[in-house]
Design a protein around this motif. Sequence first.
Motif, PDB file in Angstrom:
ATOM      1  N   SER A   1       0.814  -1.219   0.000  1.00 33.90           N
ATOM      2  CA  SER A   1       0.000   0.000   0.000  1.00 33.90           C
ATOM      3  C   SER A   1       0.845   1.267   0.000  1.00 33.90           C
TER       4      SER A   1
ATOM      5  N   PRO B   1       1.848   2.877  -4.334  1.00 36.34           N
ATOM      6  CA  PRO B   1       1.112   3.705  -5.294  1.00 36.34           C
ATOM      7  C   PRO B   1       1.650   5.114  -5.483  1.00 36.34           C
TER       8      PRO B   1
ATOM      9  N   GLY C   1      -6.904   7.767  -2.987  1.00 38.65           N
ATOM     10  CA  GLY C   1      -7.389   7.433  -4.321  1.00 38.65           C
ATOM     11  C   GLY C   1      -8.709   8.089  -4.648  1.00 38.65           C
TER      12      GLY C   1
ATOM     13  N   ALA D   1      -0.492  -1.633  -8.664  1.00 40.34           N
ATOM     14  CA  ALA D   1      -0.726  -0.217  -8.955  1.00 40.34           C
ATOM     15  C   ALA D   1      -0.482   0.095 -10.425  1.00 40.34           C
TER      16      ALA D   1
ATOM     17  N   LEU E   1      -3.469   1.183 -13.522  1.00 40.20           N
ATOM     18  CA  LEU E   1      -3.253   2.596 -13.823  1.00 40.20           C
ATOM     19  C   LEU E   1      -3.991   3.033 -15.077  1.00 40.20           C
TER      20      LEU E   1
ATOM     21  N   TRP F   1      -5.527   6.976 -12.159  1.00 36.18           N
ATOM     22  CA  TRP F   1      -4.562   6.808 -11.079  1.00 36.18           C
ATOM     23  C   TRP F   1      -5.222   6.534  -9.738  1.00 36.18           C
TER      24      TRP F   1
ATOM     25  N   SER G   1      -5.046   2.954  -8.547  1.00 34.51           N
ATOM     26  CA  SER G   1      -3.767   2.474  -8.029  1.00 34.51           C
ATOM     27  C   SER G   1      -3.699   2.569  -6.508  1.00 34.51           C
ATOM     28  N   PHE G   2      -4.574   3.380  -5.921  1.00 31.34           N
ATOM     29  CA  PHE G   2      -4.677   3.466  -4.464  1.00 31.34           C
ATOM     30  C   PHE G   2      -5.836   2.626  -3.934  1.00 31.34           C
TER      31      PHE G   2
END
Length: 491
Positions: free
Chosen positions: A45, A48, A133, A199, A203, A207, A210-211
């Motif tokens: 985690s 990202p 995110g 991530a 993508l 973006w 990715s979180f």
Amino acid sequence: MALTDAPPPGLRIFSGFLGSQRTILFHQFLVLFLTFIAYASFHASRKPPSIVKSILTSPVNQTETILSFDHSTGWPPFDGPTGPHRLGELDLSFLLSYAVGMYFAGHIGDSIDLRIFLTIGMIGSGIFVLLFGLGYFLDLHSFLFFIVVQILCGLFQSIGWPCVVAIVGNWCGKERRGLIMGIWSSNTSVGNIIGSVIASSVLVFGWGWSFVVPGALMIIVAGIIFPFLAIHPEILGFELPGKNVEMNIEGVPLVDSETSKDGIPESESEPLVAIGFIDAWRLPHVATYAFCLFFSKLVAYTFLYWLPFYIRHTGVSGVHLSHKRAGILSAIFDIGGVVGGISAGFISDTLESHGVTSFIFLSLSIPTLIFYRLYGNTSMVANLVLMFASGLLVNGPYSLIVTAVSADLGSQSMNARALATVTAIIDGTGSVGAAVGPLLAGYISTRGWNSVFFMLIVSIFIAACLLVHVVIREIRAKMNQGRWLFFSFFI
């Protein structure tokens, strides 16, 4: 440490398969596996931000032909010429809160159930990674929002390492502890690799994903950890597998509890008086290793947070890679880190000299980084080989520095309660370096990547220089034993 009298709910429900009738070896492997995936999810985690950096900032050259789906012009407030500065400040906010939180997390964990505390850390971290995110989906552009999210995320992330280390320390006896902890501690690099792949793969959808995906994955893993993780053998009816060993926050045993002639551990037969903070700094080699780890972690975490951005903006063989491919390619550095940690441990055990091994790795990493900067973009093969070698040599000394310090402390006649303070000083100082490195890279990168690599090389050089007197002491000790006599021409 606070213990709960009842086994975890999952072990009670599935007692027929996972109950106490299973051997202690089975439960040891279960604990190692659960703590491994728990901390791997923490590190996954954290990847990202490094993967999306090149999307959040404006493209370096709008006229470049870019082989990717991306045609974005950045994400305010991270776009424009000051974008890398803002990203560096974002890294600083996370890493500083992480460093500060780590000092307190261990003490809190001693007073509550570690399984509950670890679960809180995982869920909290997952929520704040998700919130970051959501800034994409909610079209948020407030720099303050992202800073606050990163600060709170860093505090929850700091809970993970002290908890998993304490739990593993409870279950693992003295026998082969070094090998077990060496392999187990690869969870950081494995997590980095998983985070990079996940991530980078999502993508293409934006973006924010990715979180969201790593954050959600962390919460799911927390749902596995809470019902099945037993924090101590006693709650399942097992005896402790070995002597209690004081652990530092990097998971390395410091010194075994000594046993008196009456069979009573000295820690129980004599009262322990905690050493003062200033007095701990004055102990032999504490300041040396603390500042050495500062510069070593500075380099390692600069690569952790900026390597995908660097690959994306410099290109390979004249071709600028897509965001996804650059992110996945950066995982090679972490693969090298896994090999580096294991090989450095093996070499140090063979030489019986941790300081010399750390010095060798640090010294070799200097020309390797120079070659990576000069020739890494000439071909894909050169890029992969030099990136792997950089990860191996940069990350290897990190674990060895902590091991060397613990070995030195274990050979000294000192109050055992000083070890926790000394370890907090060393690892805390290293974490500050980890915060400073990415921040400096964000500012210096606007002047060119040669300046960034110059900073990294100077940092490694300083780290190596700090170990010179330790290396000389170890060599002289070997010479006094009739070994390494060829050094008599130099020392």
